[in-house]
Design a protein around this motif. Structure first.
Motif, short mmCIF file in Angstrom:
data_model
loop_
_atom_site.label_atom_id
_atom_site.label_comp_id
_atom_site.label_asym_id
_atom_site.label_seq_id
_atom_site.Cartn_x
_atom_site.Cartn_y
_atom_site.Cartn_z
N ASP A 121 0.86 -1.19 0.00
CA ASP A 121 0.00 0.00 0.00
C ASP A 121 0.89 1.23 0.00
OD1 ASP A 121 -2.05 -1.81 0.39
OD2 ASP A 121 -2.57 -1.11 2.40
N THR A 178 -4.00 5.43 3.32
CA THR A 178 -3.08 4.68 2.47
C THR A 178 -3.80 4.41 1.15
OG1 THR A 178 -3.82 2.55 3.36
CG2 THR A 178 -1.89 3.56 4.40
N CYS A 203 -11.42 0.24 2.19
CA CYS A 203 -11.32 1.01 0.94
C CYS A 203 -12.64 1.71 0.65
CB CYS A 203 -11.00 0.09 -0.22
SG CYS A 203 -9.26 -0.33 -0.33
N PRO A 245 -4.08 1.27 -1.37
CA PRO A 245 -3.86 -0.06 -1.97
C PRO A 245 -4.03 0.05 -3.48
CG PRO A 245 -5.41 -0.16 -0.13
CD PRO A 245 -5.20 1.30 -0.46
#
Length: 130
Positions: free
Chosen positions: A51, A112, A88, A114
């Motif tokens: 990530d 972050t 997410c 991904p």
């Protein structure tokens, strides 16, 4: 009438000489805002980490934006994982132009990113602006 004629003559002369009128301040302000947002972008390489991040949003951008700037991948897929929720937001296809991957994000929000490439084995250099 002579003052109008004098102004019209001056404008005609300036146009003939190739002078242009600058853009209105509001358009220039919008361009400056976009430049400062993208000007603060970080560059990362697919495959370096699982990530990208962690990062903290700034006042430069209202959104989190990404684009591919190098490598052989046609696009990547990415989402934004906010520290507060740990999930997410949504997977987004990101190509070679700026794409918004999260909107209206508060300043100072930790996140972050991904990600994955279009084909396994592809490479990608990516910019993230936030």
């Amino acid at each position: 009438m002579t003052a109008r004629f004098a102004r019209a003559s001056l404008v005609a002369l300036l146009v003939t000489l190739g002078f242009t009128v600058p853009a209105p301040a509001s358009a220039a302000g919008a361009t400056a805002a976009a430049t400062s947002c993208y000007g603060g972008a970080v560059t990362v390489h697919y495959g370096d980490v699982l990530d990208f991040g962690p990062y903290r949003t700034t006042s430069r951008c209202n959104d989190i934006n990404m684009r591919v700037v190098g490598g052989d991948a046609e696009y990547i897929v990415a989402c934004v994982k906010f520290e507060k929720t740990g999930v997410c937001n949504r997977w987004t296809r990101v190509g070679w132009s700026w794409t918004t991957v999260a909107t209206d994000v508060l300043d100072g929000t930790k996140f972050t990113v991904p990600n994955g490439v279009d084909l396994e084995g592809s490479s990608a250099t990516i910019q993230i602006a936030f």
